[in-house]
Design an enzyme around this catalytic site. Structure first.
Site, PDB file in Angstrom:
ATOM      1  N   ASP A  90       0.806  -1.225   0.000  1.00  0.00           N
ATOM      2  CA  ASP A  90       0.000   0.000   0.000  1.00  0.00           C
ATOM      3  C   ASP A  90       0.836   1.271   0.000  1.00  0.00           C
ATOM      4  O   ASP A  90       2.020   1.263   0.305  1.00  0.00           O
ATOM      5  CB  ASP A  90      -0.939   0.009   1.220  1.00  0.00           C
ATOM      6  CG  ASP A  90      -0.170  -0.074   2.542  1.00  0.00           C
ATOM      7  OD1 ASP A  90       0.795  -0.854   2.632  1.00  0.00           O
ATOM      8  OD2 ASP A  90      -0.528   0.659   3.488  1.00  0.00           O
ATOM      9  N   GLU A 111      -0.567  -1.834   5.217  1.00  0.00           N
ATOM     10  CA  GLU A 111       0.360  -1.769   6.354  1.00  0.00           C
ATOM     11  C   GLU A 111       0.315  -0.400   7.013  1.00  0.00           C
ATOM     12  O   GLU A 111       0.454  -0.276   8.222  1.00  0.00           O
ATOM     13  CB  GLU A 111       1.796  -2.095   5.903  1.00  0.00           C
ATOM     14  CG  GLU A 111       2.761  -2.372   7.056  1.00  0.00           C
ATOM     15  CD  GLU A 111       3.202  -1.139   7.816  1.00  0.00           C
ATOM     16  OE1 GLU A 111       3.372  -1.207   9.038  1.00  0.00           O
ATOM     17  OE2 GLU A 111       3.373  -0.070   7.183  1.00  0.00           O
TER      18      GLU A 111
END
Ligand SMILES: [Zn+2]
Ligand SMILES: [Zn+2]
Length: 388
Positions: free
Chosen positions: A77, A135
């Site tokens: 991400d 994350e």
């Protein structure tokens, strides 16, 4: 071994272009639809068994028969940041940027998969490639574990890495035990009583109370915690008030609490609440408080690290394994995997010593792309060491 590293040399160009492609199309946590599709197709193309999990997580499995299962994890991400670099491959998505190196982590793990598939005849066991969403928050590791990514086949050991522009390229950093802090969320609402600013005695000024709460909270770290314990209490957001001549009836304060010692961590919600209760009571105000435990402390397996040390230092791409004496006070949800299985999280040096880099989460963040190949080399050494 030489054959493997020669092949890795051939893959470097693809590795860098994969990273740059992912960099141009960053996506925020749990919306990594395009990224996960690319990953899915790439792994399928390699002939791996591939599954999607929690919408945007991708799990690839390389099955080389009997033997242990080693998992490798990459986070995929990006962050809500407007990129300010002038690379030709800068973000094409306004307000979203890979400013933490997860584009690099993703490319490293894809090329690791490609390389291990090529040399699968050398492996006895299974390799699970975990491409994890979110994350940066709200956290993808825990939902992935709850969805069973560490089962079927059961993962015996897990490794992960993070690009570190503050460590020289060629050096692998590692903390032998605590590697990242626990990160908890603190929300406080101070409840006062509104009124005219000229008649402050008739109201209860939530702004003044908030000021005392904020200052007093810092004395927990400076006066109540053993100085050998690592604790950070940072209040990043405060909101309250309407107008210069109105007494504010409420103030909201939000912050983060970082610790590396689970016992100290457990004591903090009570200490914080006692302090907030005492201060607000003394000022005729009231409060409400939410304390949410977030990512836990990341605890590397010291035993496993000792076991893999030789595999790392004998890798021709790695100049040095550097033991870092202090954990990062940043948080990393790789910690959740390590609560279930032994593993190690490495810091992949990605800075040229002659250059200054903007740190992770900065709009001008970048790193030395030569580190990508070293990241693949590290993962490959670890897997070969375990499954050879
Ligand atoms: Zn980050
Ligand atoms: Zn990161």
């Amino acid at each position: 071994m030489k054959k493997i590293f020669d092949y890795l040399d051939c893959l470097e160009e693809e590795l860098i272009s994969l990273r740059r492609d992912i960099h141009q199309y960053p996506e925020l946590g749990f919306t990594e639809y395009k990224t996960s599709k690319k990953i899915f197709n790439y792994l399928k193309g390699l002939g791996l068994e591939v599954d999607m999990v929690c919408d945007t997580g991708v799990i690839g499995l390389l099955d080389c028969g009997e033997g242990p299962t080693i998992a490798l994890r990459a986070d995929i991400d990006a962050l809500p940041i407007v990129e300010e670099t002038d690379f030709e491959y800068k973000s094409k998505i306004e307000g979203v940027m890979h400013a933490c190196g997860h584009d690099g982590h993703t490319a490293i793990l894809l090329i690791t998969a490609k390389l291990l598939v090529k040399f699968k005849n050398l492996l006895k066991g299974k390799v699970k490639f975990i491409f994890q969403p979110a994350e940066e928050g709200p956290g993808g590791a825990k939902p992935l574990i709850d969805a069973g990514v560490l089962e079927q086949p059961r993962v015996d050991k897990i490794f992960g890495l993070h690009i570190e522009e503050g460590i020289e390229t060629g050096v692998i950093g590692v903390q032998p035990k605590e590697a990242s802090a626990a990160a908890d969320e603190l929300d406080i609402l101070i409840k006062g009583k509104g009124g005219h600013a000229s008649a402050s005695h008739q109201g209860v000024d939530a702004i003044v109370v908030a000021g005392q709460v904020i200052t007093s909270l810092q004395t927990i770290v400076s006066r109540q915690i053993n100085p050998h314990s690592r604790v950070v209490i940072s209040l990043g957001k405060i909101k309250g008030g309407y107008k210069r001549n109105v007494i504010a009836d409420k103030v909201e304060i939000s912050g983060t609490v970082r610790t590396t010692n689970p016992e100290v961590r457990r004591t903090l919600p009570k200490r914080i609440e006692e302090l907030v209760r005492g201060v607000t009571l003394s000022q005729r105000a009231d409060y409400s408080l939410d304390y949410n435990f977030g990512y836990p402390v990341l605890l590397n397996s010291t035993t496993l690290l000792k076991e893999v040390e030789d595999d790392i230092v004998s890798n021709p791409l790695i100049n040095r394994l550097k033991y870092l004496s202090l954990p990062s006070m940043g948080a990393e949800d790789f910690a959740y995997y390590l609560k279930k299985v032994p593993g190690v999280f490495f810091r992949l040096g990605a800075g040229e010593s002659s250059r200054d880099y903007y740190p992770g989460h900065h709009p001008k963040f970048t790193f030395d792309e030569r580190a990508l190949k070293i990241g693949v080399g590290l993962f490959v050494s670890l897997v070969l060491g375990q499954l050879d």
